[in-house]
Design a protein around this motif. Structure first.
Motif, PDB file in Angstrom:
ATOM      1  N   PRO A 223     -33.919 -51.920  15.957  1.00 32.82           N
ATOM      2  CA  PRO A 223     -34.000 -52.903  14.867  1.00 32.82           C
ATOM      3  C   PRO A 223     -32.707 -52.870  14.060  1.00 32.82           C
ATOM      4  N   ILE A 224     -31.977 -53.957  14.062  1.00 33.95           N
ATOM      5  CA  ILE A 224     -30.671 -53.973  13.390  1.00 33.95           C
ATOM      6  C   ILE A 224     -30.644 -55.054  12.317  1.00 33.95           C
ATOM      7  N   GLU A 225     -29.712 -54.918  11.419  1.00 36.76           N
ATOM      8  CA  GLU A 225     -29.462 -55.962  10.435  1.00 36.76           C
ATOM      9  C   GLU A 225     -27.958 -56.141  10.334  1.00 36.76           C
ATOM     10  N   MET A 226     -27.563 -57.381  10.091  1.00 34.71           N
ATOM     11  CA  MET A 226     -26.142 -57.686  10.009  1.00 34.71           C
ATOM     12  C   MET A 226     -25.682 -57.533   8.560  1.00 34.71           C
ATOM     13  N   THR A 251     -34.279 -48.963   8.962  1.00 37.13           N
ATOM     14  CA  THR A 251     -35.296 -47.915   9.036  1.00 37.13           C
ATOM     15  C   THR A 251     -36.275 -48.098   7.888  1.00 37.13           C
ATOM     16  N   ALA A 252     -37.317 -47.297   7.913  1.00 33.81           N
ATOM     17  CA  ALA A 252     -38.320 -47.384   6.849  1.00 33.81           C
ATOM     18  C   ALA A 252     -37.751 -46.914   5.515  1.00 33.81           C
ATOM     19  N   ASN A 253     -36.632 -46.180   5.558  1.00 30.53           N
ATOM     20  CA  ASN A 253     -36.040 -45.646   4.317  1.00 30.53           C
ATOM     21  C   ASN A 253     -34.648 -46.196   4.074  1.00 30.53           C
ATOM     22  N   GLY A 254     -34.408 -47.418   4.482  1.00 31.28           N
ATOM     23  CA  GLY A 254     -33.109 -48.030   4.230  1.00 31.28           C
ATOM     24  C   GLY A 254     -32.327 -48.236   5.511  1.00 31.28           C
ATOM     25  N   SER A 255     -31.033 -48.519   5.313  1.00 31.80           N
ATOM     26  CA  SER A 255     -30.173 -48.840   6.453  1.00 31.80           C
ATOM     27  C   SER A 255     -29.212 -47.702   6.747  1.00 31.80           C
ATOM     28  N   MET A 302     -37.918 -44.424  11.991  1.00 36.25           N
ATOM     29  CA  MET A 302     -37.745 -45.650  12.783  1.00 36.25           C
ATOM     30  C   MET A 302     -38.936 -46.570  12.560  1.00 36.25           C
ATOM     31  N   GLN A 303     -38.658 -47.858  12.458  1.00 34.62           N
ATOM     32  CA  GLN A 303     -39.721 -48.826  12.191  1.00 34.62           C
ATOM     33  C   GLN A 303     -40.722 -48.854  13.339  1.00 34.62           C
ATOM     34  N   ALA A 304     -41.994 -48.937  12.971  1.00 35.83           N
ATOM     35  CA  ALA A 304     -43.053 -48.946  13.982  1.00 35.83           C
ATOM     36  C   ALA A 304     -42.999 -50.226  14.809  1.00 35.83           C
TER      37      ALA A 304
END
Length: 503
Positions: A223-226, A251-255, A302-304
């Motif tokens: 899971p990525i973000e730009m 991630t569940a706790n930020g990037s 890591m995101q579920a």
């Protein structure tokens, strides 16, 4: 005062610009079937009018147009749809990998079938019933031994196959991590090229496409973000030049920073020993490269249900009770131990053929599904099977009957269920998990196709549209050429037709 030849220059610009549009249309048609290609268009704009603005500029009723020029050649793309696409492909990556893993486990469990554990157990119980009827029969005793060996082999086979599948999954995780690193290196290389080209005022559209294809592939794994792109500076086209991309892991706790410009972090899996749940991967290290700091991606963060890598880790083992393979191995061990204990307890309560004292032999030996086997002494001498419930009574099969009835007895070590119902529960849960994975995979594919179609409607090449554009630009080119002919005829009249009065 305007130039006499101004009309020629104006029409020449029209020729050049329409020619650029035609070339771009040709490029679109050529790449109609190229993976990841985004259709391009020429952004035309009118050139500065005449006269120019200034104190010494001539006075006229208004600006006189000087033609057209190609301002830029831009990709037709919607970043919002791209974001949606990557979100859906991320979900599909997870469920696709999970569905595949559950399918592999189902193949190992091989239930229901003619060769699975349930069939082996059923035949074993049946052989004990025959032994209870004919306890003095050597053939019936030999069959019990062989059926017992078949049960132990079934446990051994499943345990070994699950261990091999776990090893294979670990290999797949390492290959996937290498794939991530390769993609990141390629994106960083493209970022470097793009940053070198854009300051010159060009738009490297084909490099943008190649980079987007790689980002799509990366989104399927993680899971990525730009992040905010890094502008190239110089004469880069404002508002259109895309600059160097920045990629973070969500991630569940930020990037967590993963790539910035030409600096790409490199992932490596951290495997640790776990005496209870077996080997596990609880984190991934991110090596420091340039502006990318040292980082750690914890599996627990890591995101579920996102990404292939997360799915593979939860299949291999992440230290939780949700890991597919470790939990299946534990369940089989639990069943094997409960089965062996219950059977051996009853077995030692009976008498071997012609024996005056109760048996001291365990029928099954081992510590779990992996090393379970029939006692070697009993294998060599089936008369040691404690089938009798009475000392010295060769025709007594009471204990063999009790051994056969174990299949119906509730077992406290298996949550109060019987051995059969416990195993059915394992298979049933696996089936439910597999059904859910298949359902989610189907849903993810459906949503992905919907977004993919939407993206294709924006970015892909429509030959109908391109052919229409081709005719449009061709006619505009022809009209500009005709305009040059008109200006030429006008000049011919001026040059050759004026001042000849009286000749």
């Amino acid at each position: 005062m305007r130039s006499t030849f101004m009309g020629l220059e104006t029409s020449k610009r029209g020729l050049q610009t329409q020619q650029s549009a035609l070339y771009t249309t040709g490029h679109n048609i050529d790449n109609a079937n190229t993976l990841g290609y985004t259709r391009q268009r020429v952004n035309m704009r009118a050139t500065a009018g005449f006269p120019g603005v200034g104190l010494n500029a001539g006075t006229m009723p208004g600006f006189l147009g000087t033609g057209v020029e190609a301002g830029s050649i831009q990709r037709i793309r919607d970043s919002f749809v791209d974001q949606q696409y990557r979100g859906e492909t991320n979900k599909l990556g997870y469920w696709d990998a999970r569905s595949k893993s559950i399918g592999q486990i189902e193949d190992i469990m091989n239930e229901p079938s003619e060769y699975g554990l349930q069939k082996s157990l059923s035949q074993f119980w049946g052989s004990l019933q025959d032994l209870a009827t004919h306890p003095e029969n050597g053939g019936a005793r030999k069959v019990v031994v062989e059926r017992g060996i078949a049960v132990a082999d079934s446990f051994n086979y499943m345990n070994k196959s699950l261990q091999e599948l776990k090893t294979g999954t670990e290999t797949e995780i390492n290959i996937t991590v290498s794939q991530v690193n390769s993609i990141l290196s390629q994106i960083a290389g493209l970022n470097d090229q793009i940053s070198s080209i854009e300051p010159n005022g060009y738009l490297p559209n084909d490099l943008y496409d190649a980079r987007d294809v790689l980002i799509d592939q990366l989104a399927q794994i993680l899971p990525i973000e730009m992040g905010k792109p890094i502008e190239s500076g110089g004469n880069a086209v404002k508002g259109i030049a895309e600059g160097a991309v920045v990629i973070n892991i969500k991630t569940a706790n930020g990037s967590i920073p993963l790539l910035s410009g030409k600096d790409a972090g490199q992932l490596s899996a951290n495997k640790t020993e776990d005496a209870i749940n077996g080997d596990k991967i609880d984190s991934f290290s991110i090596a420091s490269v340039g502006s990318i700091p040292v980082g750690t991606l914890k599996v627990s963060d890591m995101q579920a249900d996102k990404g292939t890598l997360k799915s593979l880790v939860t299949t291999f083992g992440d230290g939780t009770d949700k890991a597919l393979i470790p939990q299946m191995i534990k369940s089989l061990d639990k069943m094997a131990n409960a089965f062996m204990k219950a059977f051996n307890d009853v077995h030692k309560d009976g008498y071997a053929l012609g024996a005056a004292t109760k048996s001291t032999n365990d029928f099954f030996t081992g510590t779990g599904a992996g090393d379970m086997k029939v006692n070697g002494d009993i294998s060599k001498d089936p008369s040691l099977i404690a089938a009798s419930g009475e000392a010295g009574a060769e025709g007594n099969g009471d204990n063999a009957k009790k051994l056969g009835n174990i299949q119906f007895n509730k077992n406290g070590n298996l949550g109060g269920g019987t051995i059969q119902t416990y195993f059915q529960g394992i298979i049933g849960q696996l089936g439910v998990d597999g059904e859910q994975a298949a359902k989610m995979q189907f849903n993810s594919e459906t949503l992905l196709k919907s977004v993919e179609n939407r993206r294709a409607s924006i970015s892909s090449v429509s030959l109908d549209e391109e052919m229409t554009d081709m005719i449009k630009f061709q006619q505009a080119y022809n009209a500009s050429a005709r305009m040059i002919t008109v200006v030429d005829e006008t000049l011919d009249k001026i040059i050759n037709g004026m001042g000849v009065v009286g000749r």
